[in-house]
Enzyme design. Sequence first.
Site, PDB file in Angstrom:
ATOM      1  N   ASP A  59      27.522  11.744  -5.670  1.00 60.66           N
ATOM      2  CA  ASP A  59      27.017  10.530  -6.320  1.00 60.66           C
ATOM      3  C   ASP A  59      27.051   9.446  -5.250  1.00 60.66           C
ATOM      4  OD1 ASP A  59      26.550   8.172  -7.638  1.00 60.66           O
ATOM      5  OD2 ASP A  59      27.879   8.606  -9.325  1.00 60.66           O
ATOM      6  N   SER A 139      10.252   0.779  -1.080  1.00 65.41           N
ATOM      7  CA  SER A 139       9.171   0.940  -2.062  1.00 65.41           C
ATOM      8  C   SER A 139       8.130  -0.141  -1.824  1.00 65.41           C
ATOM      9  CB  SER A 139       9.753   0.781  -3.475  1.00 65.41           C
ATOM     10  OG  SER A 139       8.719   0.691  -4.433  1.00 65.41           O
ATOM     11  N   TYR A 152      15.051  -3.058 -10.062  1.00 65.26           N
ATOM     12  CA  TYR A 152      14.550  -2.079  -9.092  1.00 65.26           C
ATOM     13  C   TYR A 152      13.931  -2.796  -7.890  1.00 65.26           C
ATOM     14  CZ  TYR A 152      11.839   1.871  -7.250  1.00 65.26           C
ATOM     15  OH  TYR A 152      11.309   2.844  -6.432  1.00 65.26           O
ATOM     16  N   LYS A 156      15.142  -2.811  -3.952  1.00 61.27           N
ATOM     17  CA  LYS A 156      14.311  -2.338  -2.846  1.00 61.27           C
ATOM     18  C   LYS A 156      14.078  -3.437  -1.798  1.00 61.27           C
ATOM     19  CE  LYS A 156      13.880   1.901  -4.329  1.00 61.27           C
ATOM     20  NZ  LYS A 156      14.500   3.021  -3.586  1.00 61.27           N
TER      21      LYS A 156
HETATM   22  P1  NAD Z   1      13.181  11.201  -8.792  1.00 62.26           P
HETATM   23  O1  NAD Z   1      13.896  10.497  -9.898  1.00 62.26           O
HETATM   24  O2  NAD Z   1      12.085  12.120  -9.168  1.00 62.26           O
HETATM   25  O3  NAD Z   1      14.258  11.971  -7.901  1.00 62.26           O
HETATM   26  C1  NAD Z   1      15.428  11.283  -7.475  1.00 62.26           C
HETATM   27  C2  NAD Z   1      16.529  12.270  -7.147  1.00 62.26           C
HETATM   28  O4  NAD Z   1      17.698  11.481  -6.827  1.00 62.26           O
HETATM   29  C3  NAD Z   1      16.910  13.167  -8.312  1.00 62.26           C
HETATM   30  O5  NAD Z   1      17.050  14.498  -7.868  1.00 62.26           O
HETATM   31  C4  NAD Z   1      18.247  12.610  -8.791  1.00 62.26           C
HETATM   32  O6  NAD Z   1      19.108  13.569  -9.381  1.00 62.26           O
HETATM   33  C5  NAD Z   1      18.818  12.036  -7.505  1.00 62.26           C
HETATM   34  N1  NAD Z   1      19.819  11.006  -7.736  1.00 62.26           N
HETATM   35  C6  NAD Z   1      19.760   9.992  -8.629  1.00 62.26           C
HETATM   36  N2  NAD Z   1      20.884   9.276  -8.602  1.00 62.26           N
HETATM   37  C7  NAD Z   1      21.684   9.836  -7.663  1.00 62.26           C
HETATM   38  C8  NAD Z   1      22.975   9.543  -7.187  1.00 62.26           C
HETATM   39  N3  NAD Z   1      23.692   8.528  -7.700  1.00 62.26           N
HETATM   40  N4  NAD Z   1      23.489  10.299  -6.197  1.00 62.26           N
HETATM   41  C9  NAD Z   1      22.782  11.346  -5.708  1.00 62.26           C
HETATM   42  N5  NAD Z   1      21.557  11.685  -6.133  1.00 62.26           N
HETATM   43  C10 NAD Z   1      21.011  10.937  -7.106  1.00 62.26           C
HETATM   44  O7  NAD Z   1      12.655  10.051  -7.802  1.00 62.26           O
HETATM   45  P2  NAD Z   1      11.479  10.079  -6.686  1.00 62.26           P
HETATM   46  O8  NAD Z   1      10.251   9.573  -7.329  1.00 62.26           O
HETATM   47  O9  NAD Z   1      11.475  11.363  -5.955  1.00 62.26           O
HETATM   48  O10 NAD Z   1      11.998   8.898  -5.728  1.00 62.26           O
HETATM   49  C11 NAD Z   1      12.763   9.119  -4.548  1.00 62.26           C
HETATM   50  C12 NAD Z   1      12.980   7.775  -3.879  1.00 62.26           C
HETATM   51  O11 NAD Z   1      11.706   7.160  -3.607  1.00 62.26           O
HETATM   52  C13 NAD Z   1      13.741   6.772  -4.750  1.00 62.26           C
HETATM   53  O12 NAD Z   1      14.580   5.980  -3.947  1.00 62.26           O
HETATM   54  C14 NAD Z   1      12.634   5.925  -5.346  1.00 62.26           C
HETATM   55  O13 NAD Z   1      13.087   4.652  -5.726  1.00 62.26           O
HETATM   56  C15 NAD Z   1      11.652   5.883  -4.200  1.00 62.26           C
HETATM   57  N6  NAD Z   1      10.273   5.578  -4.627  1.00 62.26           N
HETATM   58  C16 NAD Z   1       9.586   6.415  -5.483  1.00 62.26           C
HETATM   59  C17 NAD Z   1       8.284   6.079  -5.851  1.00 62.26           C
HETATM   60  C18 NAD Z   1       7.451   6.946  -6.763  1.00 62.26           C
HETATM   61  O14 NAD Z   1       6.323   6.560  -7.116  1.00 62.26           O
HETATM   62  N7  NAD Z   1       7.912   8.122  -7.156  1.00 62.26           N
HETATM   63  C19 NAD Z   1       7.705   4.887  -5.380  1.00 62.26           C
HETATM   64  C20 NAD Z   1       8.434   4.061  -4.526  1.00 62.26           C
HETATM   65  C21 NAD Z   1       9.720   4.433  -4.162  1.00 62.26           C
END
Ligand code: NAD
Length: 256
Positions: A59, A139, A152, A156
């Site tokens: 975590d 992001s 959020y 970021k």
């Molecule tokens: P997702 O929710 O699909 O996957 C996130 C992963 O992080 C999951 O496997 C989850 O179990 C893990 N996680 C969550 N909390 C945790 C913790 N406390 N410790 C360890 N692991 C933890 O998200 P995603 O869309 O793959 O996003 C990945 C990153 O990219 C994030 O930081 C997100 O903010 C960023 N992001 C995503 C998008 C998008 O459109 N998907 C856009 C901009 C930024």
Amino acid sequence: MAKLAIITGAGQGIGAGIAQRLAQDGYAIAVADINSKTGAQVAAQLQATGYPAKFYQVDVAHRNDVFDLVQQAVRDFGELAVYVNNAGVAFIDTFVDSDPAQVERLFDVNLKGTYWGIQAAAEQFKTQGHGGRIVNAASLASVEASALQSAYSASKFGIRGLTQAAAKELAADQITVNAYNPGVVRTPMRDAIDRKTAAIKHVTVPEQQAEVLTEIALGREAVPADVAEVVAWFASPAAGYITGQSLLVDGGMRFH
Ligand code: NAD
């Protein structure tokens, strides 16, 4: 022995894409995630394809977990080369109705988790004595805040600040620190964002997604591999002279 890349939040979505991409580049992959089921699956898939990989349950909000992760992964695979602070959480709600517990958890994971990750990786890189790469998930919302995503967006913006401050302090040790700014990437996080946004706006999920699509110049959402390419580049020798930067990977949603 393969060089080690630690990727947090690698159990699904963008993190799983980064794990796959960096494995192809020859890194041993530490798949770090809070979710032991998905994390173990990603590590097993990599191993089945012949890549060195192992799952670590962590975590990132807990500083001790993050430091233990680095120590254990280095014990298992040898020197650390790349640390990707990818783990993050999101929730959708109006500013005034946002639940305090959700706000606190979001800052703990996104902002503090990235802080601890930078500290733990930097400590290891300094011990090794020949530089390293830290790559953070920011992001598009770190450049322009999103409505219904106040906490959020703030987290970021904060990660972009951490990226710049760490880059300045760690440059003397030849440690680069950069960030990727995805726009809309189809992942489980994005599915949840679309469902909740559509509900608040009283539109259907397809209507919500169609509206977002009109904002993307290249006319399609991203897939995790689009983002993983940028992370692989930040990690590569080609990006050795780049630090403190955050790069939009958004198919042309914002221009600056
Ligand atoms: P997702 O929710 O699909 O996957 C996130 C992963 O992080 C999951 O496997 C989850 O179990 C893990 N996680 C969550 N909390 C945790 C913790 N406390 N410790 C360890 N692991 C933890 O998200 P995603 O869309 O793959 O996003 C990945 C990153 O990219 C994030 O930081 C997100 O903010 C960023 N992001 C995503 C998008 C998008 O459109 N998907 C856009 C901009 C930024």
